[in-house]
Write an enzyme that holds these catalytic residues in place. Structure first.
Site, PDB file in Angstrom:
ATOM      1  N   CYS A  24       0.773  -0.939   0.135  1.00 31.62           N
ATOM      2  CA  CYS A  24       0.338   0.068  -0.355  1.00 31.62           C
ATOM      3  C   CYS A  24       1.152   1.443  -0.641  1.00 31.62           C
ATOM      4  O   CYS A  24       2.005   1.477   0.407  1.00 31.62           O
ATOM      5  CB  CYS A  24      -0.810  -0.112   0.952  1.00 31.62           C
ATOM      6  SG  CYS A  24      -1.528   1.541   1.728  1.00 31.62           S
ATOM      7  N   CYS A  27       0.373   3.349   2.442  1.00 30.11           N
ATOM      8  CA  CYS A  27       0.725   2.928   3.987  1.00 30.11           C
ATOM      9  C   CYS A  27       2.281   3.622   3.579  1.00 30.11           C
ATOM     10  O   CYS A  27       2.348   3.993   5.512  1.00 30.11           O
ATOM     11  CB  CYS A  27       0.016   1.513   3.945  1.00 30.11           C
ATOM     12  SG  CYS A  27      -1.006   1.269   3.742  1.00 30.11           S
TER      13      CYS A  27
END
Length: 99
Positions: A24, A27
Site C-alpha cells: 500500500c 501506508c
C-alpha cells in the site's frame, strides 16, 4: 495475536493502531508521519502496526476495508478511527483530545 492485541490496547495510555499492508503506497507515506507523532508524544502513546495480510481475522473484527486505517484505543475501548493518510498535526490533535 488476538489475545496479545487485546492486552496491548487495554492500556491506560492511548494506543494508536495502524492497520497497513506492505503493498500500500499511502501506508508507506503514513509510516514517517507516525514516527514523527511518536517522537513528539514519546512515552505518552503506544503505536502498533498491524499488517492486514498477516492478521486478517483481526482486520475483519474491526471491519478494516481500506488501508491505512488508524484506530485509537484507551483502556481497551475504541475512541476514534479514520482511514487514509492524515497529517501529523491532525493525529496529534486527536490523541491529545483522548489523553
Amino acid at each position: 495475536m488476538k489475545g496479545n492485541f487485546d492486552s496491548l490496547v487495554n492500556s491506560p495510555k492511548p494506543v494508536l493502531v495502524d492497520f497497513y499492508a506492505d503493498w500500500c503506497g499511502p501506508c508507506k507515506a503514513l509510516a514517517p508521519i507516525l514516527k514523527e507523532v511518536k517522537a513528539t508524544l514519546g512515552d505518552t502513546i503506544k503505536i502498533i502496526k498491524i499488517d492486514v495480510d498477516k492478521h486478517q481475522p483481526l482486520a475483519n473484527k474491526f471491519q478494516v476495508r481500506g488501508v491505512p486505517t488508524l484506530l485509537l484505543f484507551k483502556n481497551g475501548k475504541q475512541l476514534w478511527r479514520q482511514s487514509g493518510v492524515l497529517p501529523k498535526d491532525h493525529i496529534l490533535q486527536i490523541v491529545e483530545q483522548h489523553q
